[in-house]
Scaffold this active site. Structure first.
Site, mmCIF file in Angstrom:
data_model
loop_
_atom_site.group_PDB
_atom_site.id
_atom_site.type_symbol
_atom_site.label_atom_id
_atom_site.label_comp_id
_atom_site.label_asym_id
_atom_site.label_seq_id
_atom_site.Cartn_x
_atom_site.Cartn_y
_atom_site.Cartn_z
ATOM 1 N N CYS A 6 14.358 -21.850 41.820
ATOM 2 C CA CYS A 6 13.456 -21.528 40.709
ATOM 3 C C CYS A 6 13.323 -20.002 40.666
ATOM 4 C CB CYS A 6 12.092 -22.194 40.908
ATOM 5 S SG CYS A 6 12.210 -23.998 40.923
ATOM 6 N N CYS A 16 10.206 -18.019 42.383
ATOM 7 C CA CYS A 16 9.700 -18.472 43.685
ATOM 8 C C CYS A 16 10.445 -17.792 44.833
ATOM 9 C CB CYS A 16 9.847 -19.986 43.784
ATOM 10 S SG CYS A 16 9.336 -20.655 45.379
ATOM 11 N N CYS A 56 -1.018 -26.957 53.795
ATOM 12 C CA CYS A 56 0.194 -26.928 52.973
ATOM 13 C C CYS A 56 1.389 -26.892 53.931
ATOM 14 C CB CYS A 56 0.132 -25.672 52.102
ATOM 15 S SG CYS A 56 1.615 -25.378 51.150
#
Ligand code: SAH
Length: 366
Positions: A124, A127, A113
């Site tokens: 957001c 997050c 990732c």
């Protein structure tokens, strides 16, 4: 004195351009063209982390390469390994900026990732990256360098080869389009990672989706939906105001039409926020149209939100409801939570402060 900014980056250039630049460089120096192949084989196949690993080249030529090119190689500032073997790397860029990448071992794969930006401007509400603020875009070389560093580490630590790459680290990849597209080309064409094994995850940036649709390679697209309707989604994902769901779905139709590529929807499951069973019906209708898979991600705790993950029973019910409405769904198991390496927990050491949308949201109550 040669400044770094104007030197082409051997790590971030698409391979045909790197080849052309190297050929011209060696020609200027009266060096035989076969040196181009030697140099690129070391960089791409052996993942040389410095010019000194290009041992075929005379030392004077290694030095000359560094005068003419940059060779992005972030320093490993720290590595943390989870009890589930997920490994998080903290990389320090040349300007001191910190970013993270995460290696996630599975039964038949090793997924990397990677980050596309230092921080994230999308804010957001759920997050941690959004809570850590936005600092800057990464260059293509800085994106590819995470793969190179992680790959060398994985080989040395017995994790085996990296089979899959997801752009799900820090940042919104489609807000950094040029460098991200170059990095996709490099990872695919130079390092041989299959396009179908590379997933770009987006919060739904319509022009970026359209640009990705134009690529001939079949890169996969994941869309972070998190709510099936405009009202709820704009409270979780502020960019919904700019690219509302109908416009997002239109761009996904164009994306599909351009190459018949499968789309995945990501849906973070937050207790009592977006896990009402009726929402599954709207989500299923969207997923069905695209024959898309739905990944349900139990909310990973972000300090300061006061939110928690939907309980396992609710996750199951929500997934069953999706299935009963004809949509395929998987409940993702969190990985690397103990080292804050799970989805939405990456903050690269930065302080977490609630973004404005979160403050508004909590004041209005969900
Ligand atoms: N900006 C891109 C990629 C980064 S995030 C995007 O939005 O898709 C990768 C995934 O983790 C996204 O689906 C994101 O919404 C999700 N995520 C963010 N915070 C999370 C949290 N606290 N718990 C679980 N998933 C989260």
């Amino acid at each position: 004195m040669i400044t770094t900014t104007h030197r082409p980056d051997l790590i971030g250039l698409p391979p045909d351009r790197a080849r052309g630049e190297l050929l011209a460089h060696f020609r200027r120096r009266g060096v035989a063209p076969y040196r181009v192949g030697q140099t690129l084989a070391r960089i791409y196949d052996k993942v040389a982390l410095s010019v000194d690993e290009i041992t075929e080249l005379p030392i004077a030529e290694r030095r000359a390469l560094l005068d003419a090119f940059s060779f992005t190689s972030p320093k490993l500032a720290r590595v943390q390994v989870s009890t589930d073997r997920t490994a998080k790397h903290l990389w320090r860029m040349a300007d001191g900026e910190l970013i993270e990448s995460v290696l996630i071992p599975g039964t038949d794969r090793l997924t990397l990732c990677i980050s596309s930006q230092a921080g994230c401007a999308m804010a957001c509400t759920f997050c941690a990256t959004g809570w850590s603020g936005y600092r800057r875009n990464l260059t293509a070389g800085e994106i590819v360098a995470q793969y190179r560093g992680a790959r060398r580490w994985a080989e040395a630590e017995g994790y085996g080869p990296i089979t899959n790459i997801v752009y799900m680290g820090l940042g919104e990849p489609l807000m950094n389009l040029g460098p991200v597209i170059n990095s996709l080309t490099v990872l695919n064409a130079a390092y041989g990672v299959g396009a179908r094994r590379i997933t770009v995850s987006t919060v739904g940036i319509v022009p970026g989706i359209d640009a990705l649709a134009e690529r001939p390679e079949q890169f996969k697209l994941a869309v972070s939906l998190h709510a099936p309707d405009h009202e709820l989604r704009q409270r979780l994902v502020p960019v919904e105001k700019k690219y509302p769901i109908p416009a997002l779905l239109e761009s996904l139709r164009r994306f599909e039409a351009a190459g018949g590529r499968r789309i995945t929807f990501e849906y973070v499951m937050i207790d009592d926020v977006n896990d009402d069973l009726e929402l599954a019906d709207g989500l299923a209708a969207i997923a069905r149209e695209f024959h898309a898979h739905v990944n349900l991600i139990p909310f990973n705790p972000v300090p300061g939100t006061g939110w928690s993950a939907s309980p396992p029973g609710r996750l199951r019910q929500f997934a069953d409801r999706l299935e009963s409405r004809g949509a395929n769904a998987t409940v993702r198991s969190p990985r690397g939570q103990d080292i804050a390496a799970a989805c939405g927990q990456l903050a690269a050491e930065h302080e977490l402060k609630p973004p404005k949308p979160f403050v508004q949201l909590v004041n209005r109550r969900v």
